[in-house]
Design an enzyme around this catalytic site. Structure first.
Site, mmCIF file in Angstrom:
data_model
loop_
_atom_site.group_PDB
_atom_site.id
_atom_site.type_symbol
_atom_site.label_atom_id
_atom_site.label_comp_id
_atom_site.label_asym_id
_atom_site.label_seq_id
_atom_site.Cartn_x
_atom_site.Cartn_y
_atom_site.Cartn_z
ATOM 1 N N LYS A 175 0.760 -1.362 0.055
ATOM 2 C CA LYS A 175 -0.171 -0.145 -0.433
ATOM 3 C C LYS A 175 0.608 0.712 -0.459
ATOM 4 O O LYS A 175 0.896 2.445 -0.321
ATOM 5 C CB LYS A 175 -1.103 0.050 1.177
ATOM 6 C CG LYS A 175 -1.846 1.212 1.481
ATOM 7 C CD LYS A 175 -3.124 1.141 0.146
ATOM 8 C CE LYS A 175 -3.870 2.241 0.233
ATOM 9 N NZ LYS A 175 -5.060 3.306 1.005
ATOM 10 N N LYS A 243 -0.232 11.773 5.349
ATOM 11 C CA LYS A 243 0.211 11.068 6.324
ATOM 12 C C LYS A 243 0.626 9.650 6.115
ATOM 13 O O LYS A 243 2.183 9.121 6.189
ATOM 14 C CB LYS A 243 -1.025 10.774 6.955
ATOM 15 C CG LYS A 243 -1.028 9.674 8.221
ATOM 16 C CD LYS A 243 -1.641 7.888 7.280
ATOM 17 C CE LYS A 243 -2.616 7.909 7.013
ATOM 18 N NZ LYS A 243 -2.973 6.717 6.716
#
Lengths: 298, 298
Positions: A175, A243
């Site tokens: 990811k 983030k």
């Protein structure tokens, strides 16, 4: 869908979690959900699900517990403590964390889950809100093979591509690379579009021909038209991608891997956020390219 | 193909020009070709074409003249002088330059062509050797609308996506953005793959799931497997992409557009070339990421 119904708990009914829960219901799985805001729980109930008063109540009877929260501290709060997943889930239940968090935190939490008698998988997703609604997310799964296969029918209710990529934490690692590639690809497209506009080229025609060649990408297919129209409603927010790029750059540093374009993309995403655009779609990288090029309307 | 046959001249029978000429022959157009090396002319003749002794002979009876040479100076040499296209083509012939050159040079040459009574289009292509062989190139065309439509049936013999993007030079401008996006996307993929390998993730599985999500791209589909296998036979050479990125960065400077990722990609492509890899495929950017990360075999 003909999957055997499994009792599923979904913790986190946000922009991604709610449509995922709805697709689980559509596939015939009973879903009990919890979210910090009651409005989202009400939406789940309207779709045929059951609302819970907290994580403990949501997970206590579940075969499969899906968590979908924004960041590493959020997931640590959900699984830990007396009201958390680890203290309240059945022994032998599967905990599938679809959140995007740090790979090292994912590894630690999976070990803690196993100590509590719970089977853990990290299963972050790609495809955004559209993919969540349409049930065609790409799901990158880290964990034991037997556990992945056990929950595969459940994951296939929310994703069209479900791939086991390695042991615990591997899903998060993949990811991270997804987020690196997506941020960079959006930035490249933003630079290309501002360049074309500066040269007074027909951007609609240009996109059509770019899409047909080696420059074609899912980002171009899904984002170019809205970027040309300067529509930046999320979608996937700059805050969250910022983030995620923190995760990417930290994980690259730890592994000793140089990611010059990824690091530059992270800097630019941070700059867009610093300019007050954190709640816009990540394609708002284009606003920064315009500003850097003296072509900003504002 | 049912297009009305047009007498076509092809100047430049290289890795791209020869298969393009062959596809023109397959579509029923008589093709006369010239190349500096006789071997390529012989291949054209074997495929049913006619070989010429020089540019002048190749173009003198042509309805449509296609040029496919490496760089701006090469095309200037082909069109200029007593043996060149401008001095020898029929009045009213169409000159279609499929080379990738500087947009400003393209504009100048189109004006010179018009002065010589020749209709000029810039029509650079994307899709590489595979696209040239399969006849499914993406072709970005700059010039007058009537001229584009007049040669469209000929272009459709070599490309599946033929788009008129604006006036003279626009094709080159769009091609420049194509090269920016492609170089950047390859570099992002290279960084992702080295990152995944450093984390001991199953890269084959990772590619499958990345391809299914927002990180999916034609570059990933076509290049990831060969990059993992460290096979860097061209394809499209680093030398040529380096040349193209010089065009991109110059054109961005002239327009006052900041392209931070494009400029970084240009630097990295230059570095790969400086390390002696100019004749490898542009996906050899991966060798540089490995070297920067201390993971180089050499």
């Amino acid at each position: 869908m003909n999957a055997v119904p499994r009792k599923v708990a979904v913790i986190g009914l946000g922009i991604m979690g709610l449509p995922m829960a709805v697709n689980l219901l559509k596939a015939g799985h009973p879903v009990t959900g919890f979210n910090r805001s009651q409005g989202k729980i009400d939406q789940l109930v309207s779709a045929g699900g059951v609302g819970a008063s907290g994580t403990a109540e949501a997970v206590k009877d579940a075969d499969v517990i899906i968590t979908m929260v924004p960041d590493s501290p959020d997931i640590e709060a959900v699984v830990s403590g007396p009201d958390g997943v680890f203290a309240n889930a059945r022994k032998g239940a599967y905990w599938v964390d679809c959140s995007t968090i740090r790979p090292d935190v994912s590894v630690q939490l999976a070990a803690a889950a196993r100590k509590a008698g719970i089977k853990a998988l990290d299963a972050p997703v790609s495809g955004g809100e559209t993919g969540a609604i349409e049930g065609n997310l790409s799901i990158m799964v880290g964990g034991e093979t037997a556990d992945v296969e056990a929950v595969r029918p459940v994951l296939e209710a929310i994703g069209s591509t479900v791939v086991h990529v390695g042991p615990s934490g591997s899903g998060q690692t993949v990811k991270a690379t997804n987020q690196l590639i997506v941020a960079g690809t959006i930035e490249l497209l933003a630079e290309a579009l501002v360049f074309l506009e500066a040269h007074s080229v027909d951007t609609q025609a240009a996109i059509k021909v770019l899409a047909g060649g080696l420059a074609g990408s899912r980002v171009l297919d899904r984002k170019a038209a809205s970027m040309i129209a300067r529509k930046f409603e999320p979608g996937f927010r700059v805050d969250l991608h910022h983030k995620d790029l923190g995760i990417v750059t930290a994980a690259a540093r730890e592994a000793g891997v140089a990611i010059p374009l990824g690091a530059m993309a992270a800097q630019l995403m941070g700059a867009v956020r610093a300019q007050g655009h954190g709640s816009l779609d990540h394609s708002a990288l284009m606003l920064l390219v315009e500003r850097l090029s003296g072509r900003s309307a504002s």
